[in-house]
Design a protein around this motif. Structure first.
Motif, PDB file in Angstrom:
ATOM      1  N   VAL A 117      32.255  29.614  46.394  1.00  0.00           N
ATOM      2  CA  VAL A 117      32.199  29.113  47.774  1.00  0.00           C
ATOM      3  C   VAL A 117      32.500  30.180  48.817  1.00  0.00           C
ATOM      4  N   GLU A 118      33.097  31.314  48.433  1.00  0.00           N
ATOM      5  CA  GLU A 118      33.435  32.365  49.390  1.00  0.00           C
ATOM      6  C   GLU A 118      32.381  33.465  49.353  1.00  0.00           C
ATOM      7  N   SER A 119      31.956  33.928  50.528  1.00  0.00           N
ATOM      8  CA  SER A 119      30.959  35.004  50.594  1.00  0.00           C
ATOM      9  C   SER A 119      31.593  36.375  50.467  1.00  0.00           C
ATOM     10  N   ILE A 120      32.855  36.513  50.849  1.00  0.00           N
ATOM     11  CA  ILE A 120      33.544  37.787  50.697  1.00  0.00           C
ATOM     12  C   ILE A 120      34.100  37.895  49.284  1.00  0.00           C
ATOM     13  N   SER A 121      34.524  39.091  48.910  1.00  0.00           N
ATOM     14  CA  SER A 121      35.082  39.315  47.573  1.00  0.00           C
ATOM     15  C   SER A 121      36.548  38.919  47.579  1.00  0.00           C
ATOM     16  N   LYS A 122      36.831  37.717  47.076  1.00  0.00           N
ATOM     17  CA  LYS A 122      38.196  37.190  47.053  1.00  0.00           C
ATOM     18  C   LYS A 122      38.533  36.735  45.636  1.00  0.00           C
ATOM     19  N   LEU A 123      39.696  37.126  45.150  1.00  0.00           N
ATOM     20  CA  LEU A 123      40.116  36.705  43.828  1.00  0.00           C
ATOM     21  C   LEU A 123      41.599  36.413  43.807  1.00  0.00           C
ATOM     22  N   GLN A 124      42.009  35.626  42.821  1.00  0.00           N
ATOM     23  CA  GLN A 124      43.414  35.284  42.644  1.00  0.00           C
ATOM     24  C   GLN A 124      43.910  35.839  41.315  1.00  0.00           C
ATOM     25  N   VAL A 125      45.085  36.438  41.357  1.00  0.00           N
ATOM     26  CA  VAL A 125      45.703  37.025  40.174  1.00  0.00           C
ATOM     27  C   VAL A 125      46.900  36.160  39.796  1.00  0.00           C
ATOM     28  N   ASP A 126      46.939  35.697  38.551  1.00  0.00           N
ATOM     29  CA  ASP A 126      47.992  34.777  38.147  1.00  0.00           C
ATOM     30  C   ASP A 126      49.167  35.508  37.507  1.00  0.00           C
ATOM     31  N   LYS A 127      50.187  34.733  37.148  1.00  0.00           N
ATOM     32  CA  LYS A 127      51.430  35.274  36.592  1.00  0.00           C
ATOM     33  C   LYS A 127      51.189  35.987  35.259  1.00  0.00           C
ATOM     34  N   LYS A 128      50.270  35.460  34.450  1.00  0.00           N
ATOM     35  CA  LYS A 128      49.994  36.052  33.151  1.00  0.00           C
ATOM     36  C   LYS A 128      49.439  37.462  33.299  1.00  0.00           C
ATOM     37  N   PHE A 129      48.491  37.646  34.236  1.00  0.00           N
ATOM     38  CA  PHE A 129      47.943  38.972  34.469  1.00  0.00           C
ATOM     39  C   PHE A 129      49.019  39.934  34.950  1.00  0.00           C
TER      40      PHE A 129
END
Length: 771
Positions: free
Chosen positions: A102-114
């Protein structure tokens, strides 16, 4: 079923109990919150196909999809990250995939495991494994972010959406954030000026806290870490409490480390710039970088309430570091070597102390399908540097005595920041959603110390923005937005107390208002659930920092004399981003090229002027371009063997001079192979991985910027979970730089002194969950 329908159900936690306060969004238009019995209902559903996005603090976001004509019963949605099947409904627990779509820009989420598996000495070293994100390090305890070749004031670091402010101008000031208290991180690669304003021209790192406890009672975790290279020893304690709607969470961290070691050589020589009038000469360093020891202390407290109408929280953070700098001036003194050889934890001049205090209050309130979020924050950053003080002309004897008695205070920098964010999200229909926001920030900066580098100033910034998401069809999404800003600066004049040395005025007074604007438009094409194609074009801006306008002084630990220029204008940039991702059952590949064009890029240029304290560097502007991209590929074999390959590249050029831009990271390739073993009582979640980091040489440099050779480095990871009855103990063993290779990181602080990166480092992490 035809016409208008009703979709109803209940939200349950992982234990099967009704969950109150979960947020539900139907077809990106209708919004509701689960009741105290966990129930929800959507009336007047006109579309045959529906999608419900469910989010709840303490749980993974999920997406529920189905059709009203096959829905024969109330939905029962369990808040777990696993994939479950219901009649006519699919529940998918991967919120990251939905964000990409849904997002046109480069957006990501990094979780606790990573964050756990990639954990380094600082938050930025932990995020360094993400393609396009780099860490500018000074020793082992200080790191700064760089995204796609841009750092310092071009990358915004935020906590809970509120900008985190420190001394971003400095390459030897890190982030005042305890990574142990970080729950997950949102990263925007590329321009994010629409929502975050000036400074987000290169990207955003938004640090988010631990999730709210999902059940009543006490939970927690005790953890310990030790590292061989720096004799690092530290630990942290986490404790969470929830009683119905009220919750609280506390983190306490302490770390202590010694001088870092480099690969031993028979005759490692360090070129040391003594002064502008003398040629650099060589000194034998050995395998220990003296005076790089330090310690880190932090405490974080979050308390709040979760209600069907929304949520509210109060967040208090204290973070402190004391870190030494390599004494390249005193390394020739044998007594200095003897002192540090006796104890690798010994800390002498020069060193830095930073104390950072943060208070935030964040409230979200739901109004049917809309949401209002208000965030207010106060931050006080107290940064002091202590070093050797000298009176070159004999005219400052009184000042010299005064600051010598204050522990040889070289620089004292004190920054107060008050920030507010107000964001209202509303949905006009199933196809249209809007977000309106207001951001303000007020800063007061004062200084102290024997030397000068940054003046006293007041700064006020404010801006409003509007974004629009238009779902044209199932396969097409249009994202657009605009922002207007203004920044007011009032910089005090600073006089030279010793007119026989340097200019009579360090910096003139300046009172100026800088307007700014940003806008963008992006299109997402989603031909299937496994294919994403998106394009984003935008214009961003950045107001010059006070340091770029009025800096004057010796950047002592870098051996440079740096000067600002009050004539510098705000940067204007045009950006183009393309994202392509394709997934198959066991294989995925992604491509993210970008182009940034600056009409007036600000950079630090080495001049021909020499002073007794070093070469003069001045801030200048020119047209510039940065282009490059990231490639990612991942293959999973039988859910056991995983191979991932990530590559990133940035080419930066000064278009006016037809030369490179300084401090640009080289091409690098990261290859990781890991295997997940079957559970063997009492050992579970057993994983073994090997990583090869391949970095190319960087010869695209400016004059007086050293080039660096390419290198390879191998890292190992082993992880397991041991069961003792109902108690779990998590163990992780990491080996960094397995072969003890000697190499230089092009964007590292110590690289320009020809000090290589740390040698082999064996790291052990132990954590014990408490329930």
């Amino acid at each position: 079923m035809s016409g208008q329908s009703t979709v109803r159900g209940v939200i349950l936690d992982e234990s099967g109990k009704p969950f109150a306060g979960a947020n539900l969004l139907l077809n990106s238009s209708k919004r509701t919150v689960s009741s105290t019995e966990g129930k929800f209902v959507f009336n007047d559903v006109r579309a045959r196909k529906f999608e419900i996005k469910v989010s709840a603090i303490g749980f993974e976001d999920i997406s529920v999809q189905g059709t009203t004509d096959t829905l024969t019963q109330a939905l029962s949605i369990i808040l777990t990250p696993s994939v479950q099947e219901l009649e006519g409904v699919t529940i998918n627990g991967n919120a990251q995939e939905e964000l990409k779509r849904v997002e046109s820009i480069s957006k990501l989420q990094v979780d606790k495991k990573f964050l756990l598996e990639s954990k380094g000495a600082s938050l930025m070293q932990s995020l360094n494994a993400i393609p396009g994100v780099n860490s500018m390090d000074i020793g082992t305890g200080i790191s700064k972010p760089m995204i796609r070749g841009m750092g310092y004031y071009r990358v915004v670091v935020a906590q809970n959406g509120i900008r985190q402010e420190g001394q971003q101008w400095s390459s030897h000031h890190g982030l005042s954030i305890d990574q142990q208290a970080v729950g997950h991180v949102e990263i925007i690669k590329g321009p994010a000026s629409l929502e975050f304003g000036s400074g987000a021209i290169g990207g955003v790192i938004n640090v988010l806290p631990e999730r709210v406890p999902s059940t009543d009672g006490l939970t927690g975790e005790l953890s310990m870490v030790t590292k061989s290279n720096t004799q690092w020893f530290g630990g942290s304690a986490e404790l969470s409490f929830r009683k119905r709607d009220f919750y609280s969470h506390i983190d306490i961290t302490y770390n202590s480390f010694g001088d870092f070691q480099i690969p031993e050589t028979e005759s490692f020589l360090l070129p040391v710039p003594v002064s502008a009038s003398e040629a650099s000469h060589e000194v034998v360093l050995g395998d220990q970088v003296y005076n790089t020891a330090g310690e880190e202390k932090a405490i974080s407290l979050t308390t709040g309430i979760v209600k069907p109408w929304g949520r509210s929280s109060l967040i208090l953070n204290y973070y402190a570091t004391k870190v030494g700098f390599f004494d390249w001036q005193g390394i020739q003194n044998d007594s200095i070597r003897i002192i540090h050889d006796q104890s690798r934890r010994d800390l002498q001049l020069p060193y830095q102390e930073v104390n950072n205090y943060t208070i935030q209050h964040i409230t979200s309130r739901y109004f049917n399908n809309d949401e209002l979020e208000i965030g207010i924050g106060y931050q006080f950053n107290d940064s002091k540097e202590y070093s050797y003080l000298t009176d070159r002309t004999g005219n400052r004897e009184e000042d010299l005595n005064h600051y010598t008695n204050k522990g040889n205070l070289n620089l004292g920098l004190f920054l107060h920041t008050i920030s507010t964010n107000v964001v209202y999200s509303f949905n006009q229909s199933e196809k249209h959603s809007f977000k309106f926001g207001l951001n303000t920030q007020f800063q007061i900066h004062t200084n102290d110390g024997y030397n000068h580098i940054l003046p006293n100033y007041n700064r006020y910034a404010g801006g409003i923005f509007l974004t629009h998401k238009y779902t044209i069809a199932d396969q097409w999404i249009l994202n657009s937005g605009a922002r207007i800003d203004f920044t007011y600066l009032n910089i005090e004049e600073t006089l030279n107390p010793d007119v026989e040395f340097g200019d009579p005025v360090f910096n003139p007074a300046l009172e100026e208002t800088y307007p700014g604007s940003a806008y963008s438009i992006g299109v997402n094409f989603l031909p299937s659930r496994t294919t994403i194609i998106k394009v984003n074009i935008g214009k961003s801006f950045r107001v010059p920092s006070v340091y770029e306008l009025a800096a004057y002084g010796l950047h002592r630990h870098g051996g440079r004399f740096e000067k600002g220029n009050i004539e510098n204008e705000p940067e204007q940039a045009w950006e183009f981003d393309l994202g392509i991702e394709q997934k198959w059952s066991d294989f995925s590949i992604g491509l993210s090229p970008f182009i940034n064009y600056f009409t007036n890029y600000l950079y630090l240029n080495p001049s021909s002027e020499l002073r007794p304290v070093g070469q003069v560097f001045e801030y200048r502007q020119s047209r510039a371009s940065l282009l490059g991209g990231e490639i990612t590929a991942n293959y999973l074999y039988r859910k056991k063997l995983n191979l991932s390959v990530n590559a990133e590249y940035v080419y930066a050029v000064n278009l006016d001079l037809k030369s490179a831009l300084p401090f640009t990271p080289p091409l690098n390739l990261r290859t990781e192979l890991s295997y997940l073993f079957n559970d063997l009582k009492p050992l579970q979640q057993n994983k073994l991985g090997i990583e090869l980091l391949t970095v190319a040489s960087q010869n695209n440099t400016v004059p007086n910027e050293l080039s660096t050779s390419g290198y390879n480095s191998i890292n190992l990871l082993g992880r397991t979970e041991i069961l003792f009855g109902s108690q779990r103990i998590n163990l992780m063993l990491k080996v960094r730089n397995l072969l003890n290779a000697s190499y230089y990181n092009h964007i590292s602080f110590y690289r320009r002194m020809w000090i290589p990166e740390p040698g082999r480092d064996i790291q052990l992490y132990i954590s014990v969950p408490i329930k």
